[in-house]
Design a protein around this motif. Structure first.
Motif, PDB file in Angstrom:
ATOM      1  N   ALA A 123       0.818  -1.135  -0.016  1.00  0.00           N
ATOM      2  CA  ALA A 123      -0.098   0.056  -0.076  1.00  0.00           C
ATOM      3  C   ALA A 123       0.759   1.040   0.087  1.00  0.00           C
ATOM      4  CB  ALA A 123      -0.920  -0.017   1.085  1.00  0.00           C
ATOM      5  N   ARG A 124       2.089   1.275   0.581  1.00  0.00           N
ATOM      6  CA  ARG A 124       2.865   2.422   0.467  1.00  0.00           C
ATOM      7  C   ARG A 124       3.548   2.676  -0.696  1.00  0.00           C
ATOM      8  NH1 ARG A 124       4.654  -0.270   5.550  1.00  0.00           N
ATOM      9  NH2 ARG A 124       6.681  -0.857   4.648  1.00  0.00           N
ATOM     10  N   VAL A 125       3.999   1.503  -1.257  1.00  0.00           N
ATOM     11  CA  VAL A 125       4.720   1.767  -2.620  1.00  0.00           C
ATOM     12  C   VAL A 125       4.014   2.051  -3.857  1.00  0.00           C
ATOM     13  CG1 VAL A 125       6.730   0.690  -1.643  1.00  0.00           C
ATOM     14  CG2 VAL A 125       5.070  -0.603  -3.168  1.00  0.00           C
ATOM     15  N   LEU A 126       2.613   1.498  -3.842  1.00  0.00           N
ATOM     16  CA  LEU A 126       1.780   1.868  -4.998  1.00  0.00           C
ATOM     17  C   LEU A 126       1.458   2.994  -5.455  1.00  0.00           C
ATOM     18  CD1 LEU A 126      -0.898  -1.204  -4.365  1.00  0.00           C
ATOM     19  CD2 LEU A 126       1.244  -1.127  -6.207  1.00  0.00           C
ATOM     20  N   VAL A 127       1.349   3.642  -6.574  1.00  0.00           N
ATOM     21  CA  VAL A 127       0.900   4.672  -7.202  1.00  0.00           C
ATOM     22  C   VAL A 127      -0.695   4.640  -6.750  1.00  0.00           C
ATOM     23  CG1 VAL A 127       2.633   4.967  -8.546  1.00  0.00           C
ATOM     24  CG2 VAL A 127       0.387   3.923  -9.451  1.00  0.00           C
ATOM     25  N   PRO A 128      -1.392   5.796  -6.764  1.00  0.00           N
ATOM     26  CA  PRO A 128      -2.904   5.731  -6.608  1.00  0.00           C
ATOM     27  C   PRO A 128      -3.387   5.227  -7.875  1.00  0.00           C
ATOM     28  CG  PRO A 128      -1.790   8.069  -6.331  1.00  0.00           C
ATOM     29  CD  PRO A 128      -0.816   7.147  -6.724  1.00  0.00           C
ATOM     30  N   GLY A 129      -4.265   4.152  -7.585  1.00  0.00           N
ATOM     31  CA  GLY A 129      -4.695   3.211  -8.576  1.00  0.00           C
ATOM     32  C   GLY A 129      -3.917   1.954  -8.651  1.00  0.00           C
ATOM     33  N   GLY A 130      -2.890   1.772  -8.188  1.00  0.00           N
ATOM     34  CA  GLY A 130      -2.094   0.687  -8.255  1.00  0.00           C
ATOM     35  C   GLY A 130      -2.558  -0.570  -7.679  1.00  0.00           C
ATOM     36  N   ARG A 131      -2.229  -1.638  -7.997  1.00  0.00           N
ATOM     37  CA  ARG A 131      -2.770  -2.780  -7.547  1.00  0.00           C
ATOM     38  C   ARG A 131      -1.918  -3.798  -7.110  1.00  0.00           C
ATOM     39  NH1 ARG A 131      -7.251  -4.307 -12.304  1.00  0.00           N
ATOM     40  NH2 ARG A 131      -8.796  -2.968 -11.256  1.00  0.00           N
ATOM     41  N   LEU A 132      -2.451  -4.592  -6.004  1.00  0.00           N
ATOM     42  CA  LEU A 132      -1.812  -5.629  -5.190  1.00  0.00           C
ATOM     43  C   LEU A 132      -2.442  -6.767  -5.667  1.00  0.00           C
ATOM     44  CD1 LEU A 132       0.084  -6.990  -3.223  1.00  0.00           C
ATOM     45  CD2 LEU A 132      -1.913  -6.628  -1.379  1.00  0.00           C
ATOM     46  N   VAL A 133      -1.587  -7.952  -6.453  1.00  0.00           N
ATOM     47  CA  VAL A 133      -2.082  -8.953  -7.018  1.00  0.00           C
ATOM     48  C   VAL A 133      -1.190 -10.157  -6.214  1.00  0.00           C
ATOM     49  CG1 VAL A 133      -1.993 -10.293  -9.068  1.00  0.00           C
ATOM     50  CG2 VAL A 133      -2.032  -7.806  -9.208  1.00  0.00           C
ATOM     51  N   LEU A 134      -2.269 -10.987  -5.653  1.00  0.00           N
ATOM     52  CA  LEU A 134      -1.913 -12.147  -4.807  1.00  0.00           C
ATOM     53  C   LEU A 134      -2.407 -13.502  -5.439  1.00  0.00           C
ATOM     54  CD1 LEU A 134      -3.151 -10.768  -1.300  1.00  0.00           C
ATOM     55  CD2 LEU A 134      -0.637 -10.631  -2.432  1.00  0.00           C
ATOM     56  N   TYR A 135      -1.444 -14.414  -5.740  1.00  0.00           N
ATOM     57  CA  TYR A 135      -1.744 -15.737  -6.195  1.00  0.00           C
ATOM     58  C   TYR A 135      -1.486 -16.727  -5.486  1.00  0.00           C
ATOM     59  CZ  TYR A 135      -1.356 -19.822  -9.193  1.00  0.00           C
ATOM     60  OH  TYR A 135      -1.416 -21.207  -9.574  1.00  0.00           O
ATOM     61  N   GLY A 136      -2.407 -17.860  -5.087  1.00  0.00           N
ATOM     62  CA  GLY A 136      -2.294 -19.159  -4.512  1.00  0.00           C
ATOM     63  C   GLY A 136      -3.334 -19.521  -3.978  1.00  0.00           C
ATOM     64  N   PRO A 137      -3.262 -20.621  -3.129  1.00  0.00           N
ATOM     65  CA  PRO A 137      -4.532 -21.144  -2.755  1.00  0.00           C
ATOM     66  C   PRO A 137      -4.836 -20.264  -1.402  1.00  0.00           C
ATOM     67  CG  PRO A 137      -2.586 -22.298  -2.102  1.00  0.00           C
ATOM     68  CD  PRO A 137      -2.000 -21.265  -2.842  1.00  0.00           C
ATOM     69  N   PHE A 138      -6.328 -20.430  -1.201  1.00  0.00           N
ATOM     70  CA  PHE A 138      -7.038 -19.502  -0.062  1.00  0.00           C
ATOM     71  C   PHE A 138      -8.033 -20.312   0.424  1.00  0.00           C
ATOM     72  CE2 PHE A 138      -5.006 -16.286  -2.501  1.00  0.00           C
ATOM     73  CZ  PHE A 138      -4.164 -15.460  -1.769  1.00  0.00           C
ATOM     74  N   MET A 139      -8.462 -19.833   1.513  1.00  0.00           N
ATOM     75  CA  MET A 139      -9.493 -20.541   2.363  1.00  0.00           C
ATOM     76  C   MET A 139     -10.564 -19.390   2.144  1.00  0.00           C
ATOM     77  SD  MET A 139      -8.242 -22.122   5.901  1.00  0.00           S
ATOM     78  CE  MET A 139      -9.747 -22.589   6.375  1.00  0.00           C
ATOM     79  N   ARG A 140     -12.235 -20.095   2.223  1.00  0.00           N
ATOM     80  CA  ARG A 140     -13.180 -19.021   2.121  1.00  0.00           C
ATOM     81  C   ARG A 140     -14.196 -19.435   3.187  1.00  0.00           C
ATOM     82  NH1 ARG A 140     -13.046 -16.158  -2.472  1.00  0.00           N
ATOM     83  NH2 ARG A 140     -11.570 -16.927  -4.030  1.00  0.00           N
ATOM     84  N   ASP A 141     -14.636 -18.059   3.878  1.00  0.00           N
ATOM     85  CA  ASP A 141     -15.318 -18.290   5.171  1.00  0.00           C
ATOM     86  C   ASP A 141     -14.811 -19.673   6.014  1.00  0.00           C
ATOM     87  OD1 ASP A 141     -16.842 -16.377   4.059  1.00  0.00           O
ATOM     88  OD2 ASP A 141     -17.762 -17.517   2.837  1.00  0.00           O
TER      89      ASP A 141
END
Length: 198
Positions: A123-141
């Motif tokens: 969040a600190r290094v992204l420009v306004p409108g920049g995006r964090l993209v996370l790939y991998g397995p996740f749990m849901r609820d």
């Protein structure tokens, strides 16, 4: 591929589907900071196919030699030099100005404090409108999305180093604390997902 170059078969398998998503999620010209770049295969593959991307691959200092070896001899305009970055150390982070921060198969390997530090640092290094993209397995609820992911999570937790599959709800909450919100949730092959925040 050079026979002595570090290599991850998993990175070869997932690179095409990930690139397809990134092409839609990122501008044609973008500065990208990769966290946990491993052997550098994603950096090499993506920049060969998207010459407008300026890609900086990073990893924890203890793994830097592997990343350097993985990228040795590869030269193209968009491929930056391998750099050390411990997400928990604020002074390791580069100056702001990135259109995207990308991390593949990091969130379930890193302990929770490091995951939260990754998100806040992004969040600190992204420009306004920049995006964090996370790939991998996740749990849901609180539930696993497949039996193979459940077994994988059990194995991760048994290692005693803080690794575990993260719940999307937790990642959403940690991201919101840093001013990021989820804008995409994309199912990927082999029971993985891409979560995109801006």
């Amino acid at each position: 591929m050079r026979p002595d170059r570090p290599h991850s078969p998993a990175a070869d398998r997932n690179r095409g589907p990930i690139l397809d998503v990134l092409r839609h999620a990122l501008p044609e010209r973008a500065r990208v900071l990769e966290i946990g770049a491993g052997t550098g295969q994603h950096a090499a593959y993506f920049t060969a196919r998207q010459p407008g991307w300026s890609w900086t691959p990073t990893t924890v200092p203890a793994e830097l030699a592997t990343l350097v070896a993985g990228l040795e001899g590869l030269e193209r305009p968009g491929l930056g030099q391998a750099a050390p970055l411990d997400v928990r150390t604020e002074t390791d982070w580069p100056e702001p100005g990135y259109d995207a921060v990308f991390a593949a198969n990091v969130v379930h390997i890193a302990p929770e404090p490091a995951v939260r530090a990754l998100i806040s640092g992004a969040a600190r290094v992204l420009v306004p409108g920049g995006r964090l993209v996370l790939y991998g397995p996740f749990m849901r609820d609180g539930r696993h999305t497949s039996e193979s992911n459940r077994r994988f999570d059990v194995d991760l937790r048994s290692r005693g180093v803080g690794s575990a599959l993260r719940d999307v709800n937790d990642v959403d909450r940690w991201s919101a604390e840093s001013g990021l919100r989820r804008v995409a949730d994309i199912a990927m092959p082999a029971n993985n997902f891409i979560l995109i925040y801006d």
